[in-house]
Design a protein around this motif. Sequence first.
Motif, PDB file in Angstrom:
ATOM      1  N   LEU A 204     -72.154 -24.179 -20.865  1.00 12.98           N
ATOM      2  CA  LEU A 204     -72.211 -22.878 -21.519  1.00 12.98           C
ATOM      3  C   LEU A 204     -70.897 -22.128 -21.384  1.00 12.98           C
ATOM      4  N   LEU A 205     -70.306 -22.182 -20.216  1.00 13.61           N
ATOM      5  CA  LEU A 205     -69.012 -21.515 -20.040  1.00 13.61           C
ATOM      6  C   LEU A 205     -67.951 -22.089 -20.959  1.00 13.61           C
ATOM      7  N   ALA A 206     -68.021 -23.396 -21.197  1.00 16.54           N
ATOM      8  CA  ALA A 206     -67.059 -24.034 -22.095  1.00 16.54           C
ATOM      9  C   ALA A 206     -67.193 -23.518 -23.523  1.00 16.54           C
ATOM     10  N   GLU A 207     -68.368 -22.973 -23.852  1.00 14.51           N
ATOM     11  CA  GLU A 207     -68.606 -22.446 -25.198  1.00 14.51           C
ATOM     12  C   GLU A 207     -68.154 -20.997 -25.357  1.00 14.51           C
ATOM     13  N   PHE A 208     -67.991 -20.294 -24.252  1.00 17.03           N
ATOM     14  CA  PHE A 208     -67.634 -18.878 -24.331  1.00 17.03           C
ATOM     15  C   PHE A 208     -66.206 -18.707 -24.855  1.00 17.03           C
ATOM     16  N   ASP A 209     -66.017 -17.734 -25.735  1.00 17.64           N
ATOM     17  CA  ASP A 209     -64.705 -17.409 -26.279  1.00 17.64           C
ATOM     18  C   ASP A 209     -64.433 -15.938 -25.976  1.00 17.64           C
ATOM     19  N   ALA A 210     -63.574 -15.695 -25.004  1.00 14.73           N
ATOM     20  CA  ALA A 210     -63.318 -14.328 -24.556  1.00 14.73           C
ATOM     21  C   ALA A 210     -62.669 -13.465 -25.625  1.00 14.73           C
ATOM     22  N   THR A 211     -62.095 -14.077 -26.657  1.00 14.04           N
ATOM     23  CA  THR A 211     -61.461 -13.278 -27.708  1.00 14.04           C
ATOM     24  C   THR A 211     -62.471 -12.714 -28.696  1.00 14.04           C
ATOM     25  N   GLN A 212     -63.714 -13.173 -28.606  1.00 12.53           N
ATOM     26  CA  GLN A 212     -64.740 -12.704 -29.533  1.00 12.53           C
ATOM     27  C   GLN A 212     -65.358 -11.400 -29.023  1.00 12.53           C
ATOM     28  N   VAL A 213     -64.557 -10.350 -29.075  1.00  8.65           N
ATOM     29  CA  VAL A 213     -64.989  -9.033 -28.630  1.00  8.65           C
ATOM     30  C   VAL A 213     -64.648  -8.003 -29.695  1.00  8.65           C
ATOM     31  N   ALA A 214     -65.352  -6.893 -29.651  1.00  8.56           N
ATOM     32  CA  ALA A 214     -65.092  -5.794 -30.581  1.00  8.56           C
ATOM     33  C   ALA A 214     -65.275  -4.478 -29.845  1.00  8.56           C
ATOM     34  N   PHE A 215     -64.567  -3.456 -30.309  1.00  6.75           N
ATOM     35  CA  PHE A 215     -64.741  -2.132 -29.725  1.00  6.75           C
ATOM     36  C   PHE A 215     -66.161  -1.637 -29.976  1.00  6.75           C
ATOM     37  N   LEU A 216     -66.720  -0.981 -28.989  1.00 11.05           N
ATOM     38  CA  LEU A 216     -67.990  -0.301 -29.160  1.00 11.05           C
ATOM     39  C   LEU A 216     -67.790   0.944 -30.023  1.00 11.05           C
ATOM     40  N   PRO A 217     -68.858   1.451 -30.635  1.00 14.83           N
ATOM     41  CA  PRO A 217     -68.715   2.653 -31.462  1.00 14.83           C
ATOM     42  C   PRO A 217     -68.007   3.775 -30.721  1.00 14.83           C
ATOM     43  N   ASP A 218     -67.100   4.434 -31.405  1.00 16.07           N
ATOM     44  CA  ASP A 218     -66.338   5.581 -30.896  1.00 16.07           C
ATOM     45  C   ASP A 218     -65.196   5.211 -29.964  1.00 16.07           C
ATOM     46  N   ALA A 219     -65.109   3.956 -29.503  1.00 18.58           N
ATOM     47  CA  ALA A 219     -64.086   3.627 -28.506  1.00 18.58           C
ATOM     48  C   ALA A 219     -62.675   3.843 -29.047  1.00 18.58           C
ATOM     49  N   GLU A 220     -62.397   3.344 -30.236  1.00 14.72           N
ATOM     50  CA  GLU A 220     -61.052   3.516 -30.793  1.00 14.72           C
ATOM     51  C   GLU A 220     -60.742   4.988 -31.033  1.00 14.72           C
ATOM     52  N   ARG A 221     -61.727   5.732 -31.522  1.00 12.23           N
ATOM     53  CA  ARG A 221     -61.521   7.158 -31.785  1.00 12.23           C
ATOM     54  C   ARG A 221     -61.242   7.910 -30.492  1.00 12.23           C
ATOM     55  N   VAL A 222     -62.001   7.595 -29.455  1.00 10.57           N
ATOM     56  CA  VAL A 222     -61.803   8.264 -28.169  1.00 10.57           C
ATOM     57  C   VAL A 222     -60.426   7.963 -27.600  1.00 10.57           C
ATOM     58  N   LEU A 223     -60.030   6.702 -27.626  1.00 10.30           N
ATOM     59  CA  LEU A 223     -58.711   6.341 -27.103  1.00 10.30           C
ATOM     60  C   LEU A 223     -57.600   7.033 -27.880  1.00 10.30           C
ATOM     61  N   ALA A 224     -57.749   7.087 -29.200  1.00  4.32           N
ATOM     62  CA  ALA A 224     -56.715   7.715 -30.030  1.00  4.32           C
ATOM     63  C   ALA A 224     -56.632   9.213 -29.766  1.00  4.32           C
ATOM     64  N   ARG A 225     -57.783   9.854 -29.602  1.00  2.02           N
ATOM     65  CA  ARG A 225     -57.798  11.303 -29.374  1.00  2.02           C
ATOM     66  C   ARG A 225     -57.244  11.674 -27.999  1.00  2.02           C
ATOM     67  N   LEU A 226     -57.478  10.832 -27.018  1.00  2.00           N
ATOM     68  CA  LEU A 226     -57.023  11.149 -25.662  1.00  2.00           C
ATOM     69  C   LEU A 226     -55.584  10.735 -25.406  1.00  2.00           C
ATOM     70  N   ARG A 227     -55.088   9.802 -26.211  1.00  2.00           N
ATOM     71  CA  ARG A 227     -53.721   9.305 -26.048  1.00  2.00           C
ATOM     72  C   ARG A 227     -52.734  10.460 -26.205  1.00  2.00           C
TER      73      ARG A 227
ATOM     74  N   ALA B  82     -55.578  12.014 -15.866  1.00  2.00           N
ATOM     75  CA  ALA B  82     -55.782  10.639 -16.330  1.00  2.00           C
ATOM     76  C   ALA B  82     -57.263  10.389 -16.588  1.00  2.00           C
ATOM     77  N   VAL B  83     -57.520   9.546 -17.579  1.00  2.00           N
ATOM     78  CA  VAL B  83     -58.867   9.067 -17.871  1.00  2.00           C
ATOM     79  C   VAL B  83     -58.816   7.543 -17.824  1.00  2.00           C
ATOM     80  N   ILE B  84     -59.707   6.959 -17.037  1.00  2.00           N
ATOM     81  CA  ILE B  84     -59.701   5.510 -16.793  1.00  2.00           C
ATOM     82  C   ILE B  84     -61.044   4.943 -17.240  1.00  2.00           C
ATOM     83  N   PHE B  85     -61.006   3.806 -17.919  1.00  2.00           N
ATOM     84  CA  PHE B  85     -62.205   3.234 -18.499  1.00  2.00           C
ATOM     85  C   PHE B  85     -62.533   1.867 -17.899  1.00  2.00           C
TER      86      PHE B  85
END
Length: 221
Positions: free
Chosen positions: A85-108, A6-9
């Motif tokens: 400030l917390l009221a302004e934060f939107d937790a959905t405003q995130v993006a994968f870091l470089p290589d993250a999707e590729r790494v997950l796909a390769r290890l899956r 297993a690989v855990i992130f």
Amino acid sequence: MSRYDAVIFDLDGTLCRNVQDLDAAYRRAFDAVGLDPLGEPTELWGALEGPPDPDDRVGYLATGFARLLTQHGVDGDPLDLAAALLAEFDATQVAFLPDAERVLARLRGRYRLGVLTNGPRRHQAAKVEALGLADRVDAVVYAGDLPRRKPLPLPFETICDRLTVEPGRALYVGDSLAHDVAGAGVAGLDAAWIRTDGAEPAPYRPRFVLDSLGDLLDELA
């Protein structure tokens, strides 16, 4: 044959980053309490110590705001600013870091995959959903909902149980020496540390030191 089953992130800073316009959110928070903004958001980040407290995010930010208000000689309520400030934060405003999707796909398919984040579900689930991680990994554990968080062993033991893997057969990948590497080590997992700006891990001893998440594929080849 791989030494791991297993690989855990880690999540924030390892798989994803915030892409919200924090400068705008910072200015709106001051507007909400009737004050002119104090410098730039980087001044607030620099006034904070350690990682956020998942149980008291208002108090954590208010500590930084209290220091800023004093430094600038401005009267104001740091708790009000932190809540704004917390009221302004939107937790959905995130993006994968470089290589993250590729790494997950390769290890899956080659490994059981997991995500272990120190925050509670109420803060982190929106990020997991926005990134579609439920379809990319086999288990997600929110340590903020457990009696103990990283770097204590319980969160690591919990994710290993969810993945039905022995700790000695799991690799944990994260960007924090004090939480990810220390916690994995005390729980019996190997650790891969993603460093920034050529930093060195000493006195910690991760099994792998990565300059980017993509380097993980070379280590597991």
